[in-house]
Design a protein around this motif. Structure first.
Motif, mmCIF file in Angstrom:
data_model
loop_
_atom_site.group_PDB
_atom_site.id
_atom_site.type_symbol
_atom_site.label_atom_id
_atom_site.label_comp_id
_atom_site.label_asym_id
_atom_site.label_seq_id
_atom_site.Cartn_x
_atom_site.Cartn_y
_atom_site.Cartn_z
ATOM 1 N N GLU A 52 -10.437 -11.382 -22.803
ATOM 2 C CA GLU A 52 -9.868 -10.731 -21.619
ATOM 3 C C GLU A 52 -8.443 -11.190 -21.386
ATOM 4 O OE1 GLU A 52 -11.986 -11.615 -17.986
ATOM 5 O OE2 GLU A 52 -11.695 -13.763 -18.208
ATOM 6 N N GLU A 53 -7.674 -10.254 -20.833
ATOM 7 C CA GLU A 53 -6.304 -10.569 -20.435
ATOM 8 C C GLU A 53 -6.372 -10.957 -18.974
ATOM 9 O OE1 GLU A 53 -3.697 -7.201 -20.450
ATOM 10 O OE2 GLU A 53 -1.912 -8.411 -20.099
ATOM 11 N N VAL A 54 -5.866 -12.125 -18.635
ATOM 12 C CA VAL A 54 -6.015 -12.577 -17.251
ATOM 13 C C VAL A 54 -4.665 -12.864 -16.613
ATOM 14 C CG1 VAL A 54 -8.324 -13.512 -17.550
ATOM 15 C CG2 VAL A 54 -6.332 -14.976 -17.973
ATOM 16 N N GLU A 55 -4.744 -12.986 -15.303
ATOM 17 C CA GLU A 55 -3.561 -13.373 -14.550
ATOM 18 C C GLU A 55 -3.389 -14.878 -14.668
ATOM 19 O OE1 GLU A 55 -1.582 -11.232 -13.681
ATOM 20 O OE2 GLU A 55 -2.801 -9.408 -13.680
ATOM 21 N N CYS A 56 -2.277 -15.366 -14.121
ATOM 22 C CA CYS A 56 -1.884 -16.768 -14.290
ATOM 23 C C CYS A 56 -3.036 -17.729 -14.068
ATOM 24 C CB CYS A 56 -0.758 -17.072 -13.310
ATOM 25 S SG CYS A 56 -0.244 -18.792 -13.343
ATOM 26 N N ILE A 57 -3.237 -18.634 -15.014
ATOM 27 C CA ILE A 57 -4.335 -19.590 -14.882
ATOM 28 C C ILE A 57 -3.827 -20.984 -14.523
ATOM 29 C CG2 ILE A 57 -5.937 -18.296 -16.332
ATOM 30 C CD1 ILE A 57 -5.221 -20.072 -18.679
ATOM 31 N N ALA A 58 -2.594 -21.031 -14.016
ATOM 32 C CA ALA A 58 -2.030 -22.286 -13.506
ATOM 33 C C ALA A 58 -1.960 -23.368 -14.595
ATOM 34 C CB ALA A 58 -2.793 -22.783 -12.277
ATOM 35 N N PHE A 59 -1.485 -22.936 -15.744
ATOM 36 C CA PHE A 59 -1.302 -23.883 -16.843
ATOM 37 C C PHE A 59 0.034 -23.577 -17.516
ATOM 38 C CE2 PHE A 59 -3.226 -25.924 -20.818
ATOM 39 C CZ PHE A 59 -3.203 -27.187 -20.243
ATOM 40 N N CYS A 60 0.986 -23.106 -16.693
ATOM 41 C CA CYS A 60 2.220 -22.510 -17.183
ATOM 42 C C CYS A 60 3.128 -23.519 -17.869
ATOM 43 C CB CYS A 60 2.982 -21.865 -16.039
ATOM 44 S SG CYS A 60 1.911 -21.236 -14.753
ATOM 45 N N GLY A 61 2.891 -24.815 -17.602
ATOM 46 C CA GLY A 61 3.689 -25.822 -18.281
ATOM 47 C C GLY A 61 3.400 -25.829 -19.769
ATOM 48 N N ALA A 62 2.316 -25.208 -20.176
ATOM 49 C CA ALA A 62 1.930 -25.187 -21.587
ATOM 50 C C ALA A 62 1.824 -23.749 -22.082
ATOM 51 C CB ALA A 62 0.613 -25.928 -21.778
ATOM 52 N N ALA A 63 2.733 -22.898 -21.597
ATOM 53 C CA ALA A 63 2.690 -21.488 -21.982
ATOM 54 C C ALA A 63 3.076 -21.302 -23.439
ATOM 55 C CB ALA A 63 3.634 -20.692 -21.097
ATOM 56 N N PRO A 64 2.487 -20.337 -24.151
ATOM 57 C CA PRO A 64 1.382 -19.490 -23.694
ATOM 58 C C PRO A 64 0.066 -20.262 -23.742
ATOM 59 C CG PRO A 64 1.901 -18.948 -25.958
ATOM 60 C CD PRO A 64 2.882 -20.020 -25.545
ATOM 61 N N CYS A 65 -0.804 -19.920 -22.825
ATOM 62 C CA CYS A 65 -2.033 -20.696 -22.723
ATOM 63 C C CYS A 65 -3.228 -19.771 -22.593
ATOM 64 C CB CYS A 65 -1.954 -21.636 -21.529
ATOM 65 S SG CYS A 65 -1.705 -20.785 -19.975
ATOM 66 N N LEU A 66 -4.376 -20.345 -22.751
ATOM 67 C CA LEU A 66 -5.597 -19.563 -22.579
ATOM 68 C C LEU A 66 -6.717 -20.491 -22.134
ATOM 69 C CD1 LEU A 66 -7.594 -20.315 -25.142
ATOM 70 C CD2 LEU A 66 -6.095 -18.770 -26.372
ATOM 71 N N ARG A 113 -12.246 -23.635 -19.983
ATOM 72 C CA ARG A 113 -11.688 -24.884 -20.462
ATOM 73 C C ARG A 113 -10.357 -24.514 -21.107
ATOM 74 N NH1 ARG A 113 -16.509 -24.971 -17.907
ATOM 75 N NH2 ARG A 113 -17.007 -27.128 -17.438
ATOM 76 N N PHE A 114 -9.293 -25.250 -20.732
ATOM 77 C CA PHE A 114 -7.931 -24.790 -20.985
ATOM 78 C C PHE A 114 -7.375 -25.245 -22.328
ATOM 79 C CE2 PHE A 114 -6.633 -23.046 -16.848
ATOM 80 C CZ PHE A 114 -7.741 -23.389 -16.106
ATOM 81 N N PHE A 115 -6.537 -24.390 -22.920
ATOM 82 C CA PHE A 115 -5.819 -24.712 -24.154
ATOM 83 C C PHE A 115 -4.378 -24.230 -23.989
ATOM 84 C CE2 PHE A 115 -10.258 -24.379 -25.114
ATOM 85 C CZ PHE A 115 -10.510 -25.453 -25.976
ATOM 86 N N GLY A 116 -3.416 -25.149 -24.259
ATOM 87 C CA GLY A 116 -2.028 -24.802 -23.999
ATOM 88 C C GLY A 116 -1.190 -24.721 -25.265
ATOM 89 N N ASN A 117 0.005 -24.163 -25.085
ATOM 90 C CA ASN A 117 0.963 -24.021 -26.193
ATOM 91 C C ASN A 117 0.284 -23.458 -27.435
ATOM 92 O OD1 ASN A 117 3.130 -25.195 -24.678
ATOM 93 N ND2 ASN A 117 2.151 -27.187 -25.011
ATOM 94 N N VAL A 118 -0.412 -22.366 -27.250
ATOM 95 C CA VAL A 118 -1.250 -21.831 -28.322
ATOM 96 C C VAL A 118 -0.432 -20.922 -29.248
ATOM 97 C CG1 VAL A 118 -3.334 -20.525 -28.853
ATOM 98 C CG2 VAL A 118 -3.240 -21.900 -26.764
#
Ligand SMILES: Cc1cc2nc3c(=O)[nH]c(=O)nc-3n(C[C@H](O)[C@H](O)[C@H](O)COP(=O)(O)O)c2cc1C
Ligand code: SF4
Ligand code: FES
Lengths: 434, 903, 201
Positions: free
Chosen positions: C119-133, C138-143
């Motif tokens: 799914e494409e979602v709105e901001c998940i508040a992990f923007c310091g590690a954009a792009p993220c998912l 459970r979060f994964f950053g700088n993907v």
């Protein structure tokens, strides 16, 4: 200028296992609460009033003043807003994961000061780890005697509940949050009369404060309101967390002293944002969450001062600053923000529900090269029907300000980059190639 | 507040000063002052939500004028409001444009076309052309949300009126918003239809054509409809309604917002029951028995046959050998004519409008009466009666609102759970048959330690405490179960009226005009105008020539007497004991055994009355004018909108014609003649003249007896009338009144009310002598106690549901589909004890007979009892009940005997 | 599928006890129902309605307002890619396209084997590690695209089972005490998850 003010809410970030009680206690944890419990609740309120602590959730209302506005009735509830969903804001997320005890302690101090009978921490549902760490911390705090009956040996007793959200931006808006906490659809309530301090959770007087706001309380009680007020300038007192993202080299949360530091410092200082990626030119930036009208490079030297930014027609809002460099398609950026609001409208108010969808469609067709010149006037007029006058802070034809936030990026985009919009229309394609 | 302004708040709207009511919203005050502010979500009978934003106006505040929703801003003294500024106009135009961008352009095929607030406001306030060029939102359309209501989500403007009605007003939150943002739709839970008894209301209040009534869909265009006001007689609440017809067919009923009664709401039975009028089974011609067959004959022939048959029995066995049953479905005037016919012409007092399912006439007529408003405004209401949600649905709505919104305390005394149980502060769920014991315990100075009737001392104590603290108490009094004798309830009522001398009573009898029929004397021992036979004998003998010498029998005894051949003729006036009497075996036996029977009814196919000798076709609801009396004693006018089928006649004419054949003159040749006679002779109706009821301020009726201060006019809130008059929302319109049938008639000069009597000089002589006094209920000896239950039996509770096997429902195809087969509800513990599982077919045996039914577990049913619908289509409680017994016990056994049960 | 199991019913009752009004427990209980079945089944919603004395339509209406609550089945792994501003500026739209290609489904759809819903979602508040998912929140950053492919492999192979519980599991830490009840102190209660935001331990 970056000052050498010591961090307040991020003091423990970086401490190993900072989210545990052990780490928290080793670093001054629960001292503020202990001290507060020796004071009269009104004295605690007075310290916070002296501190000039502005709410960190977006509206920037003085915390001490808000507490004083509670309707005199029993019971009083306290609800901490950890729903952080304003795009590009990620400070509360960090605080929840890294320092949950600080939030608990701040919540308890606040509850003590306002005489709450129960407190709820509403955490954005997507913050799974944050919820787990906060729940674990709460278990520890109960066991430690910091929550529950006769807290830390005092006569003060209160229970705290961690309440997970379920994914809806609008639940960050305090009255929608209360509806959601009552187990309903997250529909904002009309103000007046539904100011939470007057008619809040279960219609009882309720204080809603942001996670970061209450995270400052242990420090304020320990060090005194005056020490906090001495930081920053005037109404913009203390330090504040800013989420810096977008095209900066070092995107992250930075706690800096308010009013003394500028947007330029935030984005360019090597210890902070570190400059624009590839040393590109800054084209525009979001000064305080995507609800806020954009600023251009000409406003870089404005201090991070709530009132100054307000006077310039935008806001510090949720404390998120997003840098957009000269490779950015501003139509696309504005469209993406419009799409966000369209999706996140709660759907109550006709102008927001229908207007959001309509604006999304117009922005889309411009970005995809199918716009017409008359679309720019149409956009502005549709925006005007949601936020009459197109000013900031907005007037509104809606219940809450989500609706009137939709125009922010569209109007700023057209004002600042009208030619770029026209190129899309005339060339029938996005000049940035997407 | 210390300095509360002395008078009502005054607000200024567009420069005009308007006197507002404290606490009301600007939108309502402005409207009363003549300034109409457009709106969609606001409804005067529901809480404001301020969602649609159509009503934005400028309100002056500390920081100058600001746009605010007029539906959400309460009035304040000195408030300044502007509704016409360019800013307001732009905001309203904007909202309308937003609403239209996704609204389909199918007005030409939409039922609402022509009476659509959205359409109207687009003309009145809206912008010109749409600037929206994109594809509109699409949903599958329309979807049924129940058998009566279809939902077209594309037309929906998300005003939430329907969902709020369901939740807030009806307490049936079975529809809700689903999804978010512009994907929001109204819908039901998957596979769970909107089974509310009030679903038609959401069609009426939908401001667009999103909700349409399946029975009405595509039947007519609003501009073709004729309309007249009337009062619903599907039950005794007497909701005001508008009858709409097209080409001499009733085609729609709409609720009218009557302040004292229905607040604009109707139940679905009242709303859709008009289908019966059109039913092809309606009698068009009189029928007379020739051998085994009923054949159509002329009126003369039929009247002769009926008169001869009755004459023969009067002459041979005396007038007491004739029983006249029914009348509760008639208008007051018809009921009066039949009472006069039975008691004055035939001379029998074996007359009863109730089918053994009501209460003795002296209980109903002789206890101090409460109005619905008084019940809602009381501190506490004792609910000692049936499930109001099923039997008197709009009374349920009124009491529910009072309990939920205004803190009315409810004490429920019932052997079964009801629709109001969840709002009751105390529930005394008693063992069937023991209601009088519970009342005695409640009235006792000390609650017996072991409680009473299966209810604990704690619960009774809680109720007593609540009553002790209540300043005003109203008892809603009816039959909690038809398997429990009326005498027990009368006993309980006597106990309560002694213990709570200031309490007033609201009788919860269901049948349409049962109260009018009782007031008109269609019961043993009474005469018209709420007087006893003894008290009224002199007065009515002078007026009528004769009245019976001794009090007669009620329906149950009449039927028993018919079985014993003591009654030799039955006259059934709009009544079918075979279907409605709680003891079906007795009723069927009586009907087939009686020597001669005359039936006056809407339907007469051999199935309904196989044993009738003469059947007269009568005019029904909407086909005749007259008045009706609701459970409060409120008399209001019925509307005539269509003509009766064939040669069917109003009931009073049939009585008059039969009287003439028996050599008597009832003395009236028009309906108004009867109305005048009632006003003159019936003490409780003194002052209630046709002129009075025709006045605009009295459309909602007057409560009898009128007191010295004269009847009060009622204030009509806006919306429902407008909708009824097809002038939806655009302004206030008052319905045209139906013209009066005859020349104006004047009330008596000495009518005991001031306002009317003073202005209308009298006419027509009253009999000489004093008017008889109004009846007062005198409690009799304690009722027979119920015998102990044996361990193998369950004690029966016979309840009723709105959709039953009765004529109105069964002859209205849309409603008939909603009636459910009877199902025996039993506490899971009992079910388990008997080795049964839910959903299983079981054999249920009483002293009368044995039936095969579905059993289901319901934890709200008291242990040791079993709840079964009375009068559901097919065989049900009526088969099992023995009316001679205080209670009915049943045994239940599995049908799976001999087979190994799997679980 | 499925009414709440006895254990979950017990948890639900405990939740109800935490609030002054029972309906407040609705959303937390729906999370439990979703943890049990992976999505909100009609039976599950009807059971929750029963428990809270609501109409099932109210439960459905409430659930459907919220993005995290699914009233239709989804995969065991819910892959939520943010494309809001900060992530978009850092290549999130390209990442989403790559994800669609890798998983072979468009955003909003579930793979045929029921393993992944994208799914494409709105901001998940992990923007310091954009792009993220996030996967099951459970979060994964700088993907990067390569990171994504690796992540999908790891998930499919069950190598991340400790960090990423099956879809629907929101909080693996149970509240230990009810209201105002003191519980005996116990040592650290670290749920064991990790965040890319953590300092090294
Ligand atoms: C659309 C909208 C979204 C909001 N989202 C948040 C949020 O995610 N977190 C937050 O703390 N406040 C949010 N707010 C602000 C809250 O309504 C409220 O002002 C705040 O929680 C009060 O706390 P504070 O005084 O400590 O800032 C939002 C407001 C609006 C209008
Ligand atoms: S402005 Fe939008 S989000 Fe806010 S209440 Fe209205 S519809 Fe909901
Ligand atoms: S917002 Fe006032 S009528 Fe809808």
């Amino acid at each position: 200028m970056i000052t050498d003010a010591a961090p307040i809410v991020t003091a423990r970030i970086g401490v190993p296992q900072s989210w545990t009680l052990r780490a928290y206690l080793e670093n001054g944890g629960y001292d503020g609460l202990r001290k507060a419990l020796t004071m009269d609740p009104s004295e605690v309120g007075q310290e916070v009033l002296t501190a000039n602590l502005l709410g960190r959730g977006g509206a920037g209302f003085e915390a001490g003043k808000k507490w004083g506005m509670l309707r005199k009735a029993e019971p009083v509830y306290l609800v901490i807003n950890g729903d952080e969903s304003e795009p590009c804001t990620f400070k509360d997320h960090m605080l929840l994961e890294a320092d949950p005890h600080q939030i608990i302690e701040g919540t308890l101090i606040c509850a003590y000061a306002v005489g709450a009978s129960q407190a709820f921490i509403f955490v954005r549902g997507e913050f799974a780890l944050g919820i787990e760490r906060l729940t674990a911390a709460l278990n520890e705090a109960y066991a430690f005697g910091a929550v529950g009956r006769n807290i830390l040996g005092s006569n003060f007793s209160i229970d705290l509940v961690v309440h997970p959200g379920a994914g809806a931006y609008i639940c960050g808006e305090e009255t929608a949050l209360l509806e959601s906490l009552e187990g309903k659809r997250g529909y904002p309530r009309d103000k007046p009369p539904y100011f939470p301090a007057a008619i809040g959770l279960y219609r009882a007087p309720t204080i809603v404060n942001n996670v970061e706001t209450v995270s400052n309380l242990p420090w304020i009680v320990t060090n005194g309101g005056a020490a906090f007020a001495a930081l920053g300038i005037g109404r913009s007192a203390g330090t504040r967390l800013f989420s810096v993202s977008g095209h900066v080299k070092r995107p992250a949360n930075y706690e800096i002293e308010m009013a003394k530091t500028t947007f330029r410092d935030l984005m360019y200082d090597p210890k902070l944002g570190g400059g624009i990626r590839n040393d590109n030119q800054l084209k525009a930036f979001v000064p305080g969450g995507v609800s806020a009208p954009w600023f251009g490079p000409d406003q870089l030297d404005m201090a991070l001062d709530q009132d100054a930014v307000g006077k310039a027609g935008s806001m510090l809002g949720s404390g998120s600053v997003v840098a957009m460099d000269d490779t950015t398609c501003m139509v696309r950026a504005a469209w993406r923000i419009t799409r966000f609001f369209h999706r996140e409208s709660c759907g109550q108010c006709t102008p927001c529900r229908e207007g959001g969808g309509w604006l999304d469609k117009i922005m889309r067709r411009i970005e995809l090269g199918q716009g017409r010149e008359s679309d720019l006037d149409l956009l502005l007029d549709v925006c005007d029907n949601i936020a009459p006058g197109l000013s900031w802070p907005p007037q509104k034809t809606t219940i809450c300000v989500l609706g009137p936030s939709i125009p922010s990026s569209i109007v700023a985009g057209i004002k600042m980059f009208r030619d770029e919009f026209l190129v899309h229309i005339k060339e029938g394609a996005c000049p940035f190639g997407r | 507040m210390a300095d509360e302004p002395a008078g009502p708040p005054r607000i200024t709207v567009d420069g005009k000063v308007i006197e507002a009511k404290p606490g009301e919203m600007v939108i309502a005050a402005a409207e009363r002052g003549g300034v109409y502010i457009p709106r969609f979500c606001w409804h005067p009978r529901m809480r404001p939500v301020g969602m649609c934003r159509m009503c934005l106006v400028e309100v002056k505040g500390p920081r100058g004028f600001a746009l605010m929703p007029a539906c959400y801003v309460p009035v304040a003294d000195g408030q300044e409001i502007v509704t016409t500024s360019p800013k307001v106009k732009k905001a309203q135009d904007g909202v309308l444009e937003f609403l239209l961008i996704n609204h389909p352009l199918d007005c030409p095929v939409c039922d609402r076309g022509g009476e659509c607030p959205l359409q109207d406001q687009t003309f009145a306030f809206g912008p010109g052309e749409s600037r929206f060029v994109e594809e509109k939102r699409h949903w599958a359309k329309p979807i049924p949300i129940n058998p009566l209501v279809a939902l077209d989500r594309e037309r929906c403007i998300q005003c939430s009126r329907c969902t709020r009605f369901a939740d807030e007003v009806a307490g049936d939150a079975m529809i809700d918003f689903i999804g978010r943002a512009d994907g929001t739709e109204v819908n039901i839970f998957p596979e769970r239809p909107f089974t509310s008894n009030f679903s038609g209301n959401i069609v009426q209040i939908c401001p667009v054509g999103a909700l349409t009534a399946t029975p009405y869909r595509f039947k007519a265009r609003p501009w073709d409809l004729d309309v007249v006001e009337s009062t619903c007689t599907a039950c005794a609440v007497g909701c005001r309604m508008a009858l709409q017809s097209s080409q001499n067919r009733l085609i729609r009923h709409l609720g009218i917002d009557s302040e004292p009664v229905n607040h604009g709401w109707l139940c679905d039975k009242g709303r859709f029951g008009y289908e019966l009028t059109d039913n092809p089974g309606r009698l068009r011609q009189p029928l007379v028995r020739r051998g085994d067959e009923l054949v159509e004959v002329s009126w003369n022939e039929a009247l002769d046959a009926a008169a001869q048959g009755l004459r023969r029995i009067i002459d041979g066995s005396g007038p007491e050998a004739i029983g006249v049953l029914g009348g509760a479905e008639l208008a007051n005037e018809d009921a009066y004519a039949w009472a006069k016919f039975a008691k004055g012409v035939i001379g029998t007092d074996n007359v009863d409008c109730q089918m053994g399912d009501g209460l003795p006439a002296d209980v109903v007529l002789g206890l101090p009466r409460a109005t619905i408003d008084e019940a809602c405004a009381a501190d506490a209401v004792i609910l000692l009666g049936p499930d109001l949600k099923e039997e008197l649905p709009v009374l349920y709505l009124r009491l529910r609102e009072a309990a939920v919104d205004h803190g009315l305390k409810l004490i429920e005394i019932s052997p079964q759970p009801t629709g109001l149980s969840r709002h009751a502060d105390v529930r005394l769920q008693y063992r069937p048959g023991e209601v009088a014991a519970v009342a005695r315990a409640l009235a006792a100075t000390r609650v017996p330690d072991d409680g009473a009737g299966g209810v604990s001392a704690g619960e009774i104590g809680a109720a007593a405490e609540l009553l002790g603290a209540a300043g005003s108490v109203v008892v809603v009094l009816g039959r909690p179960s038809l398997a429990e004798r009326a005498e027990t309830v009368a006993d309980a009522a006597g106990v309560l009226s002694n213990a709570l001398p200031a309490a007033t009573f609201l009788p919860a009898l269901r049948r349409g005009n049962v109260h009018g029929a009782l007031e008109m004397g269609l019961a043993p021992g009474v005469l018209p105008g709420r007087v006893s036979l003894d008290d009224g004998r002199a007065w009515f003998s002078r007026a009528w020539g004769q009245v019976p010498t001794t009090a007669g029998m009620g329906t149950g005894e009449v039927l028993q007497a018919a079985l014993d051949k003591r009654i030799q003729a039955l006259v059934l006036v709009g009544a079918d004991p075979g279907a409605d009497f709680p003891d079906r075996a007795l009723a069927r036996g009586a009907l087939s055994g009686v020597g001669f029977s005359v039936v006056v009814d809407l339907f007469g196919d051999g199935q309904a009355f196989p044993d009738a000798d003469v059947i007269f076709p009568a005019a029904g609801y909407g086909e005749r004018p007259g008045t009706t009396t609701n459970l409060e004693g409120r008399v209001s006018r019925l509307g005539q909108k269509v003509t009766a089928p064939g040669t069917a006649r109003p009931d009073w004419m049939i009585a008059a014609d039969l009287a003439a054949r028996l050599g008597a003159d009832l003395g009236f040749s028009s309906l108004d003649d009867i109305a005048v006679e009632i006003e003159r002779l019936a003490p409780s109706y003194a002052g209630v003249t046709p002129q009075l009821l025709a006045r605009p301020g009295y459309r909602d009726g007057v409560v009898v007896p009128l007191d010295g201060s004269g009847p009060s006019e009622t204030d009509r809130p806006t919306e429902a009338i407008e909708v009824a008059a097809n002038k939806a929302h655009l302004g206030r319109t008052v319905l045209e009144d139906e013209p009066d049938a005859d020349a104006p008639l004047q009330p008596r000069a000495d009518a005991p009310i001031s306002a009317v009597a003073a202005t209308d000089p009298g006419a027509g002589p009253a009999p000489s002598g004093d008017r008889p006094p109004l009846l007062r209920f005198r409690p009799g000896p304690p009722s027979r106690p119920a015998p102990p239950v044996d361990a193998y039996s369950l004690r029966l509770v016979a309840s009723r549901s709105l959709y039953d096997g009765g004529t109105l429902v069964q002859r209205s195809p849309s409603l008939a589909a909603l009636a459910q087969a009877p199902c025996l509800r039993v506490n899971p513990a009992d079910l388990g004890r008997l080795g049964l599982t839910t959903g299983e077919r079981v054999r249920v045996t009483s002293s009368r007979t044995s039936l095969v039914l579905d059993a289901s577990a319901d934890s709200r049913v008291l242990r040791g009892s079993a709840v079964l619908a009375f009068n559901a289509p097919g065989e049900g409680a009526a088969e099992l009940i023995d009316a001679g017994q205080p209670v009915t016990d049943v045994r239940i056994e599995t049908m799976n005997q001999g087979r190994e049960r799997s679980k | 599928m499925a009414r709440l199991t006895a254990e979950n019913l017990q948890r639900a009752r405990q939740l109800v006890a935490l609030y002054p009004q029972s309906r407040s427990a609705l959303i937390p209980i729906l999370h439990i129902a979703q943890e049990q079945d992976g999505w909100l089944t009609p039976d599950g919603m009807a059971h929750v309605a029963e428990l809270l004395e609501l109409d099932p339509a109210e439960v459905y209406g409430t659930a459907s307002f919220y993005d995290m609550l699914f009233t239709h089945p989804v995969g065991r792994h819910l892959v939520s890619i943010c494309t809001n501003l900060a992530c978009m500026l850092n290549g999130a739209e390209e990442l989403l396209e790559h994800a669609e290609a890798t998983l072979g489904v468009a955003a909003g759809a579930t793979t045929a084997d029921g393993e992944f819903t994208l799914e494409e979602v709105e901001c998940i508040a992990f923007c310091g590690a954009a792009p993220c998912l996030a996967v099951n929140w459970r979060f994964f950053g700088n993907v990067s695209n390569a990171d994504f492919d690796q992540l999908v492999d790891d998930l499919a192979a069950g190598r991340l089972a400790d960090d990423v519980p099956p879809h629907g599991t929101l909080c693996r830490v149970r509240r230990r005490v009810g209201l105002t009840a003191g519980a005996p102190a116990e040592a650290g209660d670290d749920p064991g998850g990790r965040s890319p935001q953590d300092a090294p331990a």
